[in-house]
Motif scaffolding. Structure first.
Motif, PDB file in Angstrom:
ATOM      1  N   LEU A   1      35.549  45.697  27.847  1.00 33.64           N
ATOM      2  CA  LEU A   1      36.268  44.473  27.520  1.00 33.64           C
ATOM      3  C   LEU A   1      37.157  44.674  26.298  1.00 33.64           C
ATOM      4  CD1 LEU A   1      36.562  41.507  28.342  1.00 33.64           C
ATOM      5  CD2 LEU A   1      34.644  40.962  26.856  1.00 33.64           C
TER       6      LEU A   1
ATOM      7  N   THR B   1      41.299  43.752  25.666  1.00 34.38           N
ATOM      8  CA  THR B   1      41.414  42.582  24.800  1.00 34.38           C
ATOM      9  C   THR B   1      42.489  42.768  23.732  1.00 34.38           C
ATOM     10  OG1 THR B   1      39.068  42.095  25.102  1.00 34.38           O
ATOM     11  CG2 THR B   1      40.156  41.053  23.241  1.00 34.38           C
TER      12      THR B   1
ATOM     13  N   ARG C   1      47.562  34.138  30.066  1.00 35.63           N
ATOM     14  CA  ARG C   1      46.424  34.690  29.344  1.00 35.63           C
ATOM     15  C   ARG C   1      45.339  33.642  29.163  1.00 35.63           C
ATOM     16  NH1 ARG C   1      46.868  39.379  26.247  1.00 35.63           N
ATOM     17  NH2 ARG C   1      48.868  40.434  26.378  1.00 35.63           N
TER      18      ARG C   1
ATOM     19  N   PHE D   1      42.961  37.744  26.793  1.00 36.24           N
ATOM     20  CA  PHE D   1      42.876  38.632  27.945  1.00 36.24           C
ATOM     21  C   PHE D   1      43.983  38.261  28.914  1.00 36.24           C
ATOM     22  CE2 PHE D   1      38.850  36.983  26.477  1.00 36.24           C
ATOM     23  CZ  PHE D   1      38.119  38.115  26.141  1.00 36.24           C
TER      24      PHE D   1
ATOM     25  N   ASP E   1      43.407  40.785  34.291  1.00 37.46           N
ATOM     26  CA  ASP E   1      42.347  41.689  33.817  1.00 37.46           C
ATOM     27  C   ASP E   1      41.000  40.976  33.773  1.00 37.46           C
ATOM     28  OD1 ASP E   1      44.032  43.840  33.526  1.00 37.46           O
ATOM     29  OD2 ASP E   1      44.413  43.496  31.402  1.00 37.46           O
ATOM     30  N   PHE E   2      41.023  39.731  33.310  1.00 34.92           N
ATOM     31  CA  PHE E   2      39.776  38.979  33.189  1.00 34.92           C
ATOM     32  C   PHE E   2      39.200  38.656  34.567  1.00 34.92           C
ATOM     33  CE2 PHE E   2      37.218  35.196  31.846  1.00 34.92           C
ATOM     34  CZ  PHE E   2      36.405  35.869  30.960  1.00 34.92           C
TER      35      PHE E   2
ATOM     36  N   TYR F   1      31.180  31.916  32.562  1.00 36.89           N
ATOM     37  CA  TYR F   1      32.537  31.410  32.351  1.00 36.89           C
ATOM     38  C   TYR F   1      32.725  30.076  33.069  1.00 36.89           C
ATOM     39  CZ  TYR F   1      37.624  31.139  32.451  1.00 36.89           C
ATOM     40  OH  TYR F   1      38.922  30.710  32.320  1.00 36.89           O
TER      41      TYR F   1
END
Length: 225
Positions: free
Chosen positions: A27, A31, A51, A110, A114-115, A129
């Motif tokens: 991560l 980041t 983002r 992020f 990607d996240f 999340y």
């Protein structure tokens, strides 16, 4: 920022408690970290590169702009809060931005893509999340409900009480809040005019419920709010 500091910045947040050391390090690679000062704009919702942001330090306001250019404070972001493209959908019709309210603001971010990939690899992260976003949306819904069902005075009392409970420094029933909001900000948050907000704050001072200044709000007895 060093990889070690990045690691502890993320390890410290309960969103990532379910991740292993190697997953946290992964991560860290995707980041981005940024610092900002009071008045700096953090992001625009119209950005071509959506983002997700995590506030590590300071306070931020989310401002929504309507078609006529009128601005409304949609949310106040506090340490540990998420903001940005939280629904994982880039809404082109949205027109909002985030602005630093305090000095020494620190955020990590992020890329949404990607996240998403990271959550596909880590179901526990995806579940945590989802809970975070669900609680945030519930809070926004409750704020909207308060706007349409309560009068301005009740909304102000509720806002200051919640603010005190989240960020105030307690001494028995007395609480001191670092005041980073203008009266115009408070008026927007509770959905009234600046004149009305000022009048209500003055009434609270006259009734010795609070002492208001540009830097501090002192509450003599939180149980009276």
């Amino acid at each position: 920022m060093s990889e070690e500091l990045k690691y502890w910045y993320l390890r410290d947040h309960k969103l990532f408690w379910t991740l292993s050391m190697s997953q946290i390090k992964q991560l860290c690679i995707i980041t981005g970290f940024k610092k900002a000062k009071k008045g700096d704009v953090i992001y625009f919702s119209s950005s071509d590169v959506p983002r997700i942001f995590l506030l590590k330090k300071g306070n931020i306001k989310i401002v929504e702009v309507d078609e006529d250019g009128n601005e409304t404070i949609k949310d106040i972001i506090q340490k540990g809060d998420l903001f940005g493209e939280l629904t994982l959908e880039n809404d082109r019709n949205s027109n909002e931005y985030a602005k630093a309210l305090t000095d020494e603001v620190a955020i990590c971010s992020f890329l949404m893509s990607d996240f998403e990939n990271l959550m596909l690899q880590n179901p526990n992260l995806a579940l945590t999340y989802t809970k975070f976003v669900g609680l945030k949306m519930k809070r926004i819904k409750n704020n909207y409900s308060n706007l349409i069902s309560k009068d301005a005075k009740t909304r102000l009392f509720t806002f200051i009480k919640e603010w005190a409970e989240k960020e105030g420094k307690k001494d028995g029933n007395k609480i001191a809040i670092e005041n980073y909001l203008t009266q115009a900000d408070i008026a927007q948050i509770i959905g009234t005019s600046r004149q009305t907000a000022t009048q209500l704050l003055n009434e609270m001072e006259e009734n010795q419920l609070i002492f208001y200044s540009r830097k501090t709000i002192l509450i003599d007895d939180i149980t009276k709010l």
